[in-house]
Design a protein around this motif. Structure first.
Motif, PDB file in Angstrom:
ATOM      1  N   LYS A  22      10.363 -39.042   7.554  1.00  0.00           N
ATOM      2  CA  LYS A  22       9.047 -39.270   8.039  1.00  0.00           C
ATOM      3  C   LYS A  22       8.634 -40.886   7.818  1.00  0.00           C
ATOM      4  CE  LYS A  22       4.243 -38.206   6.993  1.00  0.00           C
ATOM      5  NZ  LYS A  22       3.291 -36.930   6.893  1.00  0.00           N
ATOM      6  N   TYR A  80      14.074 -34.597  12.731  1.00  0.00           N
ATOM      7  CA  TYR A  80      12.892 -33.511  12.954  1.00  0.00           C
ATOM      8  C   TYR A  80      13.649 -32.389  13.864  1.00  0.00           C
ATOM      9  CZ  TYR A  80       9.141 -36.516  11.368  1.00  0.00           C
ATOM     10  OH  TYR A  80       8.433 -37.139  10.354  1.00  0.00           O
ATOM     11  N   GLU A  91       9.233 -28.486  21.499  1.00  0.00           N
ATOM     12  CA  GLU A  91       8.298 -29.561  21.266  1.00  0.00           C
ATOM     13  C   GLU A  91       7.495 -30.151  22.384  1.00  0.00           C
ATOM     14  OE1 GLU A  91       7.822 -30.728  17.737  1.00  0.00           O
ATOM     15  OE2 GLU A  91       8.588 -28.806  17.236  1.00  0.00           O
ATOM     16  N   GLU A  94       4.901 -27.526  23.767  1.00  0.00           N
ATOM     17  CA  GLU A  94       3.987 -27.168  22.912  1.00  0.00           C
ATOM     18  C   GLU A  94       3.040 -28.236  22.271  1.00  0.00           C
ATOM     19  OE1 GLU A  94       5.129 -24.424  19.870  1.00  0.00           O
ATOM     20  OE2 GLU A  94       5.991 -22.938  21.429  1.00  0.00           O
ATOM     21  N   ARG A  95       3.667 -29.201  22.097  1.00  0.00           N
ATOM     22  CA  ARG A  95       2.983 -30.449  21.531  1.00  0.00           C
ATOM     23  C   ARG A  95       2.710 -31.566  22.220  1.00  0.00           C
ATOM     24  NH1 ARG A  95       3.948 -27.447  17.055  1.00  0.00           N
ATOM     25  NH2 ARG A  95       6.155 -26.836  17.869  1.00  0.00           N
ATOM     26  N   TYR A  97       1.219 -34.372  21.959  1.00  0.00           N
ATOM     27  CA  TYR A  97       1.532 -35.803  21.249  1.00  0.00           C
ATOM     28  C   TYR A  97       2.954 -36.114  21.505  1.00  0.00           C
ATOM     29  CZ  TYR A  97       3.288 -34.328  16.684  1.00  0.00           C
ATOM     30  OH  TYR A  97       3.881 -33.798  15.735  1.00  0.00           O
ATOM     31  N   TRP A 147      -4.112 -38.162  19.546  1.00  0.00           N
ATOM     32  CA  TRP A 147      -3.600 -36.768  19.280  1.00  0.00           C
ATOM     33  C   TRP A 147      -3.062 -36.340  18.063  1.00  0.00           C
ATOM     34  CZ3 TRP A 147      -2.269 -36.076  25.034  1.00  0.00           C
ATOM     35  CH2 TRP A 147      -3.212 -35.045  25.319  1.00  0.00           C
ATOM     36  N   GLN A 148      -2.645 -37.340  17.200  1.00  0.00           N
ATOM     37  CA  GLN A 148      -2.132 -37.010  15.687  1.00  0.00           C
ATOM     38  C   GLN A 148      -3.022 -37.303  14.787  1.00  0.00           C
ATOM     39  OE1 GLN A 148       2.088 -38.143  14.856  1.00  0.00           O
ATOM     40  NE2 GLN A 148       1.817 -39.477  16.902  1.00  0.00           N
ATOM     41  N   VAL A 149      -4.471 -37.749  15.013  1.00  0.00           N
ATOM     42  CA  VAL A 149      -5.523 -37.817  13.984  1.00  0.00           C
ATOM     43  C   VAL A 149      -5.807 -36.593  13.362  1.00  0.00           C
ATOM     44  CG1 VAL A 149      -7.544 -38.481  13.611  1.00  0.00           C
ATOM     45  CG2 VAL A 149      -6.403 -40.039  15.058  1.00  0.00           C
ATOM     46  N   ARG A 150      -5.873 -36.666  12.188  1.00  0.00           N
ATOM     47  CA  ARG A 150      -6.026 -35.424  11.205  1.00  0.00           C
ATOM     48  C   ARG A 150      -7.331 -35.629  10.590  1.00  0.00           C
ATOM     49  NH1 ARG A 150      -1.346 -34.282   7.357  1.00  0.00           N
ATOM     50  NH2 ARG A 150      -2.531 -32.350   7.172  1.00  0.00           N
ATOM     51  N   SER A 151      -7.595 -36.503   9.546  1.00  0.00           N
ATOM     52  CA  SER A 151      -8.809 -36.600   8.856  1.00  0.00           C
ATOM     53  C   SER A 151      -9.226 -38.033   8.958  1.00  0.00           C
ATOM     54  CB  SER A 151      -8.523 -35.832   7.435  1.00  0.00           C
ATOM     55  OG  SER A 151      -7.715 -36.964   6.586  1.00  0.00           O
ATOM     56  N   ASP A 152      -8.655 -38.853   9.420  1.00  0.00           N
ATOM     57  CA  ASP A 152      -8.948 -40.125   9.199  1.00  0.00           C
ATOM     58  C   ASP A 152      -8.393 -40.986  10.675  1.00  0.00           C
ATOM     59  OD1 ASP A 152      -8.829 -43.092   8.559  1.00  0.00           O
ATOM     60  OD2 ASP A 152      -9.018 -42.358   6.446  1.00  0.00           O
ATOM     61  N   TRP A 153      -9.371 -41.753  11.276  1.00  0.00           N
ATOM     62  CA  TRP A 153      -9.255 -42.119  12.618  1.00  0.00           C
ATOM     63  C   TRP A 153      -8.832 -43.744  12.644  1.00  0.00           C
ATOM     64  CZ3 TRP A 153     -12.798 -45.781  13.274  1.00  0.00           C
ATOM     65  CH2 TRP A 153     -13.718 -45.654  12.426  1.00  0.00           C
ATOM     66  N   ILE A 154      -8.590 -44.278  11.512  1.00  0.00           N
ATOM     67  CA  ILE A 154      -8.839 -45.599  11.385  1.00  0.00           C
ATOM     68  C   ILE A 154      -7.498 -46.341  12.188  1.00  0.00           C
ATOM     69  CG2 ILE A 154      -7.623 -46.167   9.210  1.00  0.00           C
ATOM     70  CD1 ILE A 154     -10.450 -48.082  10.585  1.00  0.00           C
TER      71      ILE A 154
END
Lengths: 177, 305
Positions: A22, A80, A91, A94-95, A97, A147-154
């Motif tokens: 990661k 991955y 992948e 379905e995804r 991003y 497309w990968q933003v989860r809880s924080d867009w900074i």
């Protein structure tokens, strides 16, 4: 180059924490996108500062971007999906991003291949048009992040803002074919 | 000294060194628990082929967004959280509200060690020796009087101590909250951890007490619990509120139901490396189906993910 040596050393010595896959994906992706934006920034900067010698850094910046994004892809394949075609196709379907990221890398391939002086001379006027693809790549790169933003867009927000600013400054140029 | 003795001593020496390091890194006020039932006696020992994830990884690779988005942020910043005194606000629909002191609660519980797999929705996993007590014991001790259908938890929220909650770009509506159906909460697997690796929980792992529900994705296992509410209405949970099409109320580990961002078929068992990513197939209910599958026999798990 130094940053690559640093990464390679850190990987070998297992200094990237318990989840190096990661970390490496993040590091190579960020570095690649940063070089891509740098390569896009050089022309407007050279114009703004009336410093044409800056242009000589454009090609290396673009190639470093391609290099890091290729590493990004290799890390994805190894860490991955374990080099599985079946999983890759799944992948990609379905995804979104992942599919826009993959498309962005595919579009970079012809740009890297035609980055030599010989190719540039041979292609003539169409070289410049071909290399405007880099703006498409930048847009896809932004989508890849948004497309990968989860809880924080900074993170996605800052990169996208830079892209918009660069595109804005190049707007008139883009219309000149 | 023959070769065998030499090897024995060398191994012993390095083990002692490792132990010394572990104590040193834990010198920040973690307490030892005098007595607890070991994992071998509690019946929750490590199951082959699982291997315990080293303490260093368990305590330095955390998702605790109250302290930042990076996996290393909680280890760096969670020490700002005041752990002592710690009280838990306990309430119920229509019932009265009481503040329970953590120390009182701890005295009332019998501690045991349980080794559980922890599967994060981000497709990595660990194997962790928790120390704590069944959630069912806690609920019986709290004695909610009526038969409520859900139990709702909230994490402590102190802006001044939690730098992640001050981020202007975060879309999480603090405090973090999670919930279980009451039959899930009373299940034998549901656990409240107050420690790991034989000592009290480090702040970054959810001190002083946290939920551990090993058949669900890690985000259900809420950390640093500050309130418990018994209710008949299904509570809203934090991730579900942010992205309901991505995170459901149940969040059971299920390799057949993909998350839009991550395939859930495989997981990276940490520590992993680039050359050996340690990718293993994910098991239904994280391998705990024999204990929990019955809870969902009438539920469409594709719809109620």
């Amino acid at each position: 180059m130094l940053s690559f040596v640093g990464l390679a050393l850190a990987t070998v010595q297992n200094q990237l924490g318990p989840d190096p896959v990661k970390q490496l994906a993040l590091l190579t992706g960020n570095r690649g996108f940063q070089f891509l934006l740098l390569s896009l920034l050089i022309s407007p900067l050279a114009q703004l500062l009336a410093a044409p010698y800056l242009i000589q850094w454009r090609r290396p910046a673009g190639l470093w971007a391609f290099y890091f994004l290729s590493l990004h892809l290799l890390v994805f394949a190894q860490g991955y999906i374990g080099w599985s075609w079946v999983i890759l196709i799944e992948e990609l379907i379905e995804r979104p991003y992942i599919s826009v990221g993959a498309l962005a890398w595919v579009l970079l391939v012809p740009l890297a291949l035609t980055s030599t002086r010989a190719a540039r001379l041979k292609l003539g006027a169409s070289w410049a048009i071909l290399h405007r693809l880099v703006y498409v790549v930048a847009v896809l790169g932004c989508l890849h992040l948004i497309w990968q933003v989860r809880s924080d867009w900074i993170n996605a927000g800052v990169y996208t803002l830079i892209c918009v600013l660069i595109a804005g400054s190049r707007y008139r140029n883009a219309l000149r074919f | 000294m023959n070769r065998r003795q030499f090897v024995k001593r060398a191994v012993g020496g390095s083990a002692a060194l490792l132990a010394a390091q572990a104590v040193a890194s834990n010198s920040s006020g973690l307490r030892d628990f005098d007595s607890y039932v070991s994992s071998k006696k509690s019946g929750w020992a490590v199951e082959a082929p699982d291997v315990l994830t080293p303490l260093e990884n368990v305590t330095n690779y955390n998702n605790f967004y109250e302290f930042g988005m990076d996996k290393s942020d909680p280890a760096q910043y969670a020490s700002a959280m005041t752990l002592d005194p710690w009280s838990i606000r306990v309430s119920s629909d229509g019932g009265k509200t009481v503040d329970v002191q953590f120390e009182d609660l701890l005295r009332a519980m019998d501690l045991e060690e349980r080794i559980y797999r922890l599967r994060c929705v981000e497709a990595w996993s660990m194997v962790i020796p928790w120390l704590g007590f069944p959630l069912a014991d806690l609920i019986r001790w709290l004695d909610p009087q009526e038969n409520y259908r859900f139990v709702h938890f909230q994490t402590r929220y102190t802006r001044s101590e939690m730098r992640g909650t001050r981020s202007f770009s975060s879309v999480i509506d603090w405090p973090y909250q999670e919930a279980l159906r009451m039959d899930e909460a009373m299940n034998t697997l549901s656990f409240i951890a107050v420690g790991l690796y034989g000592k009290s929980l480090p702040a970054q792992n959810g001190a002083p007490l946290r939920l551990v529900v090993p058949w669900k994705y890690g985000f259900k296992s809420i950390k640093s619990i500050a309130s418990i509410h018994f209710t008949n209405r299904q509570p809203e949970t934090s991730w579900q509120a942010i992205a309901p099409h991505e995170y459901g109320f149940y969040a059971n580990v299920n390799p057949e139901v993909d998350h839009p961002r991550w395939s859930q078929r495989y997981e990276r068992r940490l520590p992993s490396s680039l050359f050996n990513p340690n990718r293993i197939p994910t098991q239904m209910f994280n391998g705990y189906g024999e204990y929990v599958a019955d809870l969902y026999k009438n539920l469409n798990l594709r719809r109620y993910y």
